[in-house]
Structures are given as C-alpha cells and as structure tokens.
Design an enzyme around this catalytic site. Structure first.
Site, PDB file in Angstrom:
ATOM      1  N   GLY A  18       0.650  -1.138  -0.034  1.00 37.84           N
ATOM      2  CA  GLY A  18      -0.076   0.083  -0.020  1.00 37.84           C
ATOM      3  C   GLY A  18       0.697   1.346  -0.177  1.00 37.84           C
ATOM      4  N   TYR A 147      -9.578   2.482  16.024  1.00 33.93           N
ATOM      5  CA  TYR A 147      -8.859   3.089  14.828  1.00 33.93           C
ATOM      6  C   TYR A 147      -8.956   4.574  14.800  1.00 33.93           C
ATOM      7  CZ  TYR A 147      -6.893   4.123  10.279  1.00 33.93           C
ATOM      8  OH  TYR A 147      -6.238   4.437   8.915  1.00 33.93           O
TER       9      TYR A 147
HETATM   10  N1  LIG Z   1      -5.935   2.676   3.060  1.00 38.05           N
HETATM   11  C1  LIG Z   1      -6.570   3.907   3.596  1.00 38.05           C
HETATM   12  O1  LIG Z   1      -7.704   4.205   3.304  1.00 38.05           O
HETATM   13  C2  LIG Z   1      -5.908   4.707   4.535  1.00 38.05           C
HETATM   14  C3  LIG Z   1      -6.354   5.977   4.906  1.00 38.05           C
HETATM   15  C4  LIG Z   1      -5.664   6.602   5.850  1.00 38.05           C
HETATM   16  C5  LIG Z   1      -4.636   6.085   6.820  1.00 38.05           C
HETATM   17  N2  LIG Z   1      -4.071   5.043   6.361  1.00 38.05           N
HETATM   18  C6  LIG Z   1      -2.961   4.670   7.035  1.00 38.05           C
HETATM   19  O2  LIG Z   1      -1.783   4.475   6.223  1.00 38.05           O
HETATM   20  C7  LIG Z   1      -0.835   3.457   6.669  1.00 38.05           C
HETATM   21  C8  LIG Z   1      -0.512   2.436   5.604  1.00 38.05           C
HETATM   22  O3  LIG Z   1      -2.035   1.688   5.419  1.00 38.05           O
HETATM   23  P1  LIG Z   1      -2.227   0.976   4.009  1.00 38.05           P
HETATM   24  O4  LIG Z   1      -3.667   1.306   3.551  1.00 38.05           O
HETATM   25  O5  LIG Z   1      -0.862   1.293   3.000  1.00 38.05           O
HETATM   26  O6  LIG Z   1      -2.463  -0.714   4.480  1.00 38.05           O
HETATM   27  P2  LIG Z   1      -1.663  -1.897   3.888  1.00 38.05           P
HETATM   28  O7  LIG Z   1      -2.226  -2.888   4.980  1.00 38.05           O
HETATM   29  O8  LIG Z   1      -1.632  -1.998   2.437  1.00 38.05           O
HETATM   30  O9  LIG Z   1      -0.217  -1.826   4.520  1.00 38.05           O
HETATM   31  C9  LIG Z   1       0.179  -1.666   5.753  1.00 38.05           C
HETATM   32  C10 LIG Z   1       1.573  -2.344   6.103  1.00 38.05           C
HETATM   33  O10 LIG Z   1       2.061  -2.257   7.320  1.00 38.05           O
HETATM   34  C11 LIG Z   1       2.517  -3.432   7.716  1.00 38.05           C
HETATM   35  N3  LIG Z   1       2.316  -3.754   9.234  1.00 38.05           N
HETATM   36  C12 LIG Z   1       1.304  -3.923   9.974  1.00 38.05           C
HETATM   37  N4  LIG Z   1       1.524  -3.914  11.251  1.00 38.05           N
HETATM   38  C13 LIG Z   1       2.923  -3.985  11.177  1.00 38.05           C
HETATM   39  C14 LIG Z   1       3.655  -4.154  12.416  1.00 38.05           C
HETATM   40  N5  LIG Z   1       3.356  -4.395  13.801  1.00 38.05           N
HETATM   41  N6  LIG Z   1       5.080  -4.105  12.259  1.00 38.05           N
HETATM   42  C15 LIG Z   1       5.462  -3.959  11.029  1.00 38.05           C
HETATM   43  N7  LIG Z   1       4.721  -3.836   9.940  1.00 38.05           N
HETATM   44  C16 LIG Z   1       3.331  -3.626   9.972  1.00 38.05           C
HETATM   45  C17 LIG Z   1       1.597  -4.538   7.184  1.00 38.05           C
HETATM   46  O11 LIG Z   1       2.415  -5.866   6.963  1.00 38.05           O
HETATM   47  C18 LIG Z   1       1.657  -3.784   5.606  1.00 38.05           C
HETATM   48  O12 LIG Z   1       2.464  -4.371   4.823  1.00 38.05           O
HETATM   49  C19 LIG Z   1      -1.597   2.866   8.068  1.00 38.05           C
HETATM   50  O13 LIG Z   1      -1.127   3.406   9.137  1.00 38.05           O
HETATM   51  C20 LIG Z   1      -3.088   3.459   7.819  1.00 38.05           C
HETATM   52  O14 LIG Z   1      -3.600   3.200   9.030  1.00 38.05           O
HETATM   53  C21 LIG Z   1      -4.572   4.180   5.287  1.00 38.05           C
END
Ligand SMILES: NC(=O)c1ccc[n+]([C@@H]2O[C@H](COP(=O)([O-])OP(=O)(O)OC[C@H]3O[C@@H](n4cnc5c(N)ncnc54)[C@H](O)[C@@H]3O)[C@@H](O)[C@H]2O)c1
Length: 239
Positions: A18, A147
């Site tokens: 992501g 969250y």
């Molecule tokens: N996707 C959305 O709509 C969105 C919106 C706002 C904020 N975010 C934030 O963006 C960030 C990335 O999210 P994303 O959508 O790319 O998600 P994603 O699930 O695609 O990627 C998240 C990554 O974090 C890793 N991860 C999770 N827990 C972990 C841990 N304890 N130690 C090491 N690695 C860990 C996972 O293995 C994964 O590779 C997050 O903090 C999420 O809350 C996402």
C-alpha cells in the site's frame, strides 16, 4: 521540483504494501537510499534498497532493523511511519474485545512512538519524520472507534514530538480513503468499482509524504496534513 533527497537515507515502515510501498517507489525515484521495514515479506525493489523484517511493536527488533539500514546507507534524512492496521471495522465498541483494542493501539500508536524513539540516535541534523495518521483522527465512520482513537493519538504525538525534538521536523499525513490492500480488505473490492466517495491512490499519498520529508517543506513542523478532498471543511448548514 526535486525533493533534494537524492543520495540521502530514508527508512519506511509498513513498506511491504500500500502506501509504504508507494513511498518506497517515490523515494527511490528521487535517488534516495531506502530502508524498507515490515513484519510481512517485502517485495524486491531495484535501486539502493535494504529490506529488513521487523515488527514495529517489538522495540528490540525495530531498533536492530534501523541499525542495519544506517550501517548500510548512513544517517537518516527521513523516517516514514506507514505501518498500521485498521482493527475491527463496523464493530461497535461494546462488542470489541479488549485484545483487539490493545492491538490497534500497539501498532498504530506505540509502533510510531517506538519508531521515533529508536530512530532518534541515527537522525541526520536536518531530519524529517513523517507519520501516517488518517482523516479518522478528525472525522469518524461508526464501528471504528479504536482506529479513530489511534489516529487522533498520531496527530497529538506528532505535535508533541515536533516540540520535543530540536532540529527535527515531525509531521503527519491524514488521508481519506486510499485504494490499498487495507482499504479493500475493510470495504470490499466492490466499493472501489464505482465508488460513491472520492478515493485517492497510494501514489497520491506518497507525494504528500515526499513533500513533508523533503527540505522543500522546511518551515512546516508539527502539522497534520488533512487530505480529504475538502470534505471535512463543509458546513453543517445545507448550502
Ligand atoms: N488505506 C486507507 O484508506 C488509509 C487511509 C488513511 C490512513 N491510512 C494509514 O496508512 C498506513 C498504511 O496503510 P495501507 O492502507 O497502506 O495498509 P496496508 O495494509 O496496505 O499496508 C500496511 C503495512 O503495514 C505492515 N504492518 C502492519 N502492522 C505491522 C507491524 N506491527 N510491524 C511492521 N509492519 C506492520 C503490514 O504488513 C503492511 O505491509 C496505515 O497507518 C493506515 O492506517 C490508510
């Protein structure tokens, strides 16, 4: 407009997927030397890359991962905290087990605090830290209380760290829904087929991160960049 991060070292958590993965591509395109940290398997990327498996909630493991990156590429010009989980989605707090609340806070809050704590000894003089918050720090959908609380904490700890760390900038980005594996797992692929809401790409967010990580944003410190297509700016008055 180049980021001025060519040849500099950047470390990114949550880099296997992501937004973190999109950030990795964006920083590599700028010529940065990039350390990728994730608890999941990290895809192979071409360029100056070192990938280390670590869980951000495990301080020792995380510290060792950062040490490996710095030993290979040198002091950190930028630290990007993307590791995060959504936890229960659509579950009222009354039905959410304490263990699931604790897990969301452990990864999204403690994980970011440990990242900054462990990165501190390795920071370059002009370092910039960028953490992933969310628009959920400011607006809420029902069934995601842990969250939302965790992302509110990211905004608060960003401001506190900006005050506490002399010479280091700390900002967070707070995007609305981003098309990533996390959001698709939460909302379903169908929600992204013809979305009734604005969706941004992981690359959109990576550009926001790149700007805040770069010396180009030199005066910006302690800020939460709320990128939600202006939705939170709308008045309750129906005009
Ligand atoms: N996707 C959305 O709509 C969105 C919106 C706002 C904020 N975010 C934030 O963006 C960030 C990335 O999210 P994303 O959508 O790319 O998600 P994603 O699930 O695609 O990627 C998240 C990554 O974090 C890793 N991860 C999770 N827990 C972990 C841990 N304890 N130690 C090491 N690695 C860990 C996972 O293995 C994964 O590779 C997050 O903090 C999420 O809350 C996402």
């Amino acid at each position: 407009m180049r980021s001025q991060l060519g040849g500099r070292t950047v470390v990114i958590t949550g880099a296997a997927s992501g937004i973190g993965l999109a950030c990795a591509h964006a920083f590599l395109a700028e010529g940065a030397r990039v350390g990728l940290v994730d608890r999941a398997p990290i895809p192979h990327l071409d360029g100056d890359v070192v990938a280390v498996r670590a869980d951000v909630t495990d301080e020792r493991e995380l510290g060792a991962a950062l040490g490996t990156v710095v030993q290979r590429f040198g002091r950190l010009a930028a630290v990007v905290g993307c590791a995060g989980i959504s936890g229960p989605v659509g579950t009222p707090l009354a039905q959410t087990p304490a263990a699931e609340i604790a897990e969301v806070l452990a990864v999204n809050v403690t994980g970011q605090l440990l990242l900054v704590k462990q990165a501190q000894p390795y920071l370059a003089d002009d370092a910039s830290i960028v953490l992933l918050g969310s628009d959920s720090a400011f607006t809420a959908a029902p069934g995601m209380v842990p969250y939302c609380a965790s992302k509110g904490a990211v905004v608060a700890l960003t401001r506190a760290l900006a005050v506490e760390l002399p010479g280091t900038r700390v900002n967070c980005v707070c995007p609305s829904v981003v098309d990533t594996p996390m959001a698709r797992a939460d909302l379903g692929d169908l929600a992204f087929a013809a979305p009734a809401f604005p969706v941004q790409s992981a690359e959109d967010v990576a550009r926001q991160v790149l700007y805040l990580a770069s010396p180009l944003s030199r005066p910006v410190n302690g800020q939460a960049l709320l990128a939600d297509f202006g939705l939170s700016s709308r008045s309750a008055f129906p005009a």
